[in-house]
Write an enzyme that holds these catalytic residues in place. Structure first.
Site, PDB file in Angstrom:
ATOM      1  N   ARG A  46      28.893  76.927   9.678  1.00 36.37           N
ATOM      2  CA  ARG A  46      28.289  75.901  10.528  1.00 36.37           C
ATOM      3  C   ARG A  46      29.211  74.697  10.515  1.00 36.37           C
ATOM      4  O   ARG A  46      30.209  74.666   9.804  1.00 36.37           O
ATOM      5  CB  ARG A  46      26.838  75.572  10.124  1.00 36.37           C
ATOM      6  CG  ARG A  46      26.450  75.697   8.698  1.00 36.37           C
ATOM      7  CD  ARG A  46      27.133  74.723   7.799  1.00 36.37           C
ATOM      8  NE  ARG A  46      27.010  73.353   8.260  1.00 36.37           N
ATOM      9  CZ  ARG A  46      27.767  72.344   7.894  1.00 36.37           C
ATOM     10  NH1 ARG A  46      28.787  72.550   7.061  1.00 36.37           N
ATOM     11  NH2 ARG A  46      27.586  71.132   8.346  1.00 36.37           N
ATOM     12  N   GLY A  47      28.843  73.683  11.333  1.00 40.22           N
ATOM     13  CA  GLY A  47      29.736  72.529  11.499  1.00 40.22           C
ATOM     14  C   GLY A  47      30.578  72.778  12.744  1.00 40.22           C
ATOM     15  O   GLY A  47      31.128  73.884  12.914  1.00 40.22           O
ATOM     16  N   GLN A 194      22.065  70.283   4.337  1.00 35.60           N
ATOM     17  CA  GLN A 194      23.532  70.336   4.305  1.00 35.60           C
ATOM     18  C   GLN A 194      24.100  69.228   3.401  1.00 35.60           C
ATOM     19  O   GLN A 194      25.173  69.369   2.839  1.00 35.60           O
ATOM     20  CB  GLN A 194      24.113  70.178   5.717  1.00 35.60           C
ATOM     21  CG  GLN A 194      23.883  71.363   6.640  1.00 35.60           C
ATOM     22  CD  GLN A 194      22.636  71.198   7.465  1.00 35.60           C
ATOM     23  OE1 GLN A 194      21.689  70.523   7.074  1.00 35.60           O
ATOM     24  NE2 GLN A 194      22.597  71.824   8.630  1.00 35.60           N
ATOM     25  N   ASP A 235      28.919  66.647  16.790  1.00 36.45           N
ATOM     26  CA  ASP A 235      28.943  67.977  17.426  1.00 36.45           C
ATOM     27  C   ASP A 235      29.387  67.889  18.872  1.00 36.45           C
ATOM     28  O   ASP A 235      29.870  68.870  19.440  1.00 36.45           O
ATOM     29  CB  ASP A 235      27.568  68.624  17.348  1.00 36.45           C
ATOM     30  CG  ASP A 235      27.302  69.054  15.928  1.00 36.45           C
ATOM     31  OD1 ASP A 235      26.913  68.200  15.122  1.00 36.45           O
ATOM     32  OD2 ASP A 235      27.551  70.225  15.623  1.00 36.45           O
ATOM     33  N   ASN A 245      24.830  64.498  16.917  1.00 33.94           N
ATOM     34  CA  ASN A 245      25.128  64.954  15.559  1.00 33.94           C
ATOM     35  C   ASN A 245      23.819  65.380  14.895  1.00 33.94           C
ATOM     36  O   ASN A 245      22.739  65.300  15.502  1.00 33.94           O
ATOM     37  CB  ASN A 245      25.822  63.832  14.771  1.00 33.94           C
ATOM     38  CG  ASN A 245      26.381  64.331  13.448  1.00 33.94           C
ATOM     39  OD1 ASN A 245      27.034  65.381  13.411  1.00 33.94           O
ATOM     40  ND2 ASN A 245      26.147  63.628  12.363  1.00 33.94           N
TER      41      ASN A 245
END
Ligand code: MRU
Length: 341
Positions: A46-47, A194, A235, A245
Site C-alpha cells: 500500500r502507499g 498504518q 495519494d 491523503n
C-alpha cells in the site's frame, strides 16, 4: 538502510507483506499479475508510490505470463491485465501513472520479445528512480526543518509506502541525516493503523526518535506545544493544490491551522493529477469490519451502519508547502504547481 518494500527478482515480484507488520517481517513472491492485483487490493502492499511501481511490475509479469507470438494478442492481454490492476484501488493516481507508462512502452515496441524485454526493464527503472526521487525530495524538504523540531506525521508515507526511503518520512530521514536533532510524533491512523504498525515500526528500525499517539490526541499535542511542524504524504494532488491523503489528514491540517503550525505535504510529481477536478476524484470506501473490530475482537454492535472512507481531501488554504523532487511549491499553488511541470 531503510526497508525495500517491493522489488523485481528472477522474473518475479517480491514484496513485504505489510498486513503482517509489525509482528512478522515476511516477504511474499508473485509470478502472476492476478496475485499482484490481490496484494494491492488487500493492502499487502500500500502507499501511493508503492502501488504505482507494483502495478508496473504486475503488468510486466503479465507480459511474461502470456506466451503468444502475436503482438496484437499480447497487447490485448496486457490491456485486460491493466484493467484488473487498475480497478484494485481508485484514489491514488500513481497506480494509473505506473500502468499507463508500461502500456505505452508495450505499444511502442515492435515485437513480442521486445515488449517483454522493454516492459521489465522499464518497471525495474521505475523502481530505481522511485528511491532516487525520494532522496532528492527528502533533501529539498529538509531545509524546512530545524534543530529540535518535533514533527507530526499521519499514516505511513515512508519506505513502506514507496520502493524505499519514503516521501514524508524521506524528508524526516534527510533532516536527521543533515545532522539536525529531531523528534517525530506518529498518529496511530485508525482503522488500519498504518501509523502504529508501519511508521512507528520503520522509524524505530532506523533509530529515529518516535512517539505514538492515538488519532484523538492530535489536538492535545498541538495545544500543549508538543509538535511544531507537520509533514504527510499524498495519494493525489490536483493542479489547484487540493491534496488527497489518508483519512484523518484533513483533521490534522485543520487543527494545525488553528494552532498556527506549518503543515507540509511531500509527494513526487507522479502523484499529481493535472487533469481532474475535486468532483472527479473517487474516494475509496472500505469494508465495515475494519471499523467494527480490532483484529479478531469485535468492538461494535452487530449490524451497525458504518461509513469507512480510506481518504479525505485537504484544501489548499490549509497547506504551507508541497515538497517535490523538483522543489517546494508554495501558495498560491495553482501557479507554483504549474511551474514544477
Ligand atoms: O491506504 P494506504 O495505506 O495505501 O494509504 C496510504 C496513504 O494515505 C499515504 O499517506 C500516501 O499513499 C502517501 S505514501 C508515500
Amino acid at each position: 538502510m531503510s526497508l525495500k518494500t517491493v522489488e523485481w527478482k528472477d522474473n518475479a515480484v517480491v514484496m513485504i507483506d505489510q498486513t503482517k507488520l509489525p509482528n512478522v517481517l515476511e516477504y511474499v513472491t508473485f509470478t502472476d499479475f492476478n496475485q499482484v492485483a490481490d496484494a494491492i487490493r488487500t493492502l499487502v502492499v500500500r502507499g501511493a508510490p508503492a502501488i504505482g511501481v507494483s502495478g508496473a511490475f504486475g503488468l510486466a509479469l503479465a507480459a511474461l505470463q502470456n506466451n503468444t507470438s502475436e503482438k496484437n494478442e499480447l497487447i490485448e492481454f496486457l490491456e485486460n491485465a491493466k484493467k484488473i490492476l487498475f480497478e484494485t484501488r481508485p484514489t491514488a493516481v500513481n497506480l494509473a501513472w505506473g500502468l499507463d507508462k508500461i502500456m505505452q512502452v508495450a505499444t511502442d515496441a515492435n515485437t513480442v520479445d521486445e515488449i517483454r524485454k522493454n516492459v521489465v526493464e522499464t518497471a525495474k527503472k521505475m523502481a530505481e528512480e522511485d528511491v532516487q526521487i525520494n532522496m532528492t525530495m527528502g533533501k529539498n524538504g529538509s531545509e524546512l526543518f530545524n534543530e529540535n523540531d518535533t514533527i507530526m506525521t499521519h499514516c505511513n508515507a515512508g519506505a513502506l509506502a514507496t520502493v524505499g526511503y519514503g516521501t514524508a518520512l524521506g524528508v524526516i530521514r534527510a533532516t536527521k541525516d543533515s545532522g539536525k536533532n529531531i523528534k517525530v510524533i506518529a498518529t496511530e491512523t485508525r482503522p488500519i493503523q498504518q501509523g502504529s504498525r508501519l511508521t512507528a515500526f520503520e522509524l524505530k528500525h532506523d533509530g529515529i526518535d518516535v512517539s505514538l499517539i492515538p488519532d484523538t490526541a492530535v489536538g492535545y499535542t498541538m495545544a500543549n506545544n508538543l509538535v511544531n511542524k507537520i509533514v504527510v504524504g499524498a495519494d493525489r494532488i490536483l493542479r489547484t493544490g487540493h491534496v488527497y491523503n489518508k483519512i484523518g489528514t484533513y483533521q490534522v491540517a485543520t487543527m494545525a491551522k488553528q494552532h498556527n503550525i506549518p503543515f507540509y505535504v511531500a509527494a513526487p510529481l507522479s502523484t499529481f493529477d493535472m487533469k481532474n477536478n475535486p468532483e472527479d476524484v473517487v474516494i475509496e470506501q472500505r469494508k465495515a469490519s475494519e471499523v467494527t473490530g480490532l483484529g479478531d475482537k469485535k468492538t461494535a454492535p452487530d449490524d451497525i451502519n458504518v461509513i469507512n472512507p480510506a481518504f479525505d481531501m485537504t484544501p489548499p488554504e490549509l497547506i504551507s508547502g508541497i515538497i517535490t523532487e523538483k522543489g517546494i511549491a508554495k501558495p498560491p499553488f495553482e501557479e507554483s504547481i504549474k511551474k514544477l511541470f
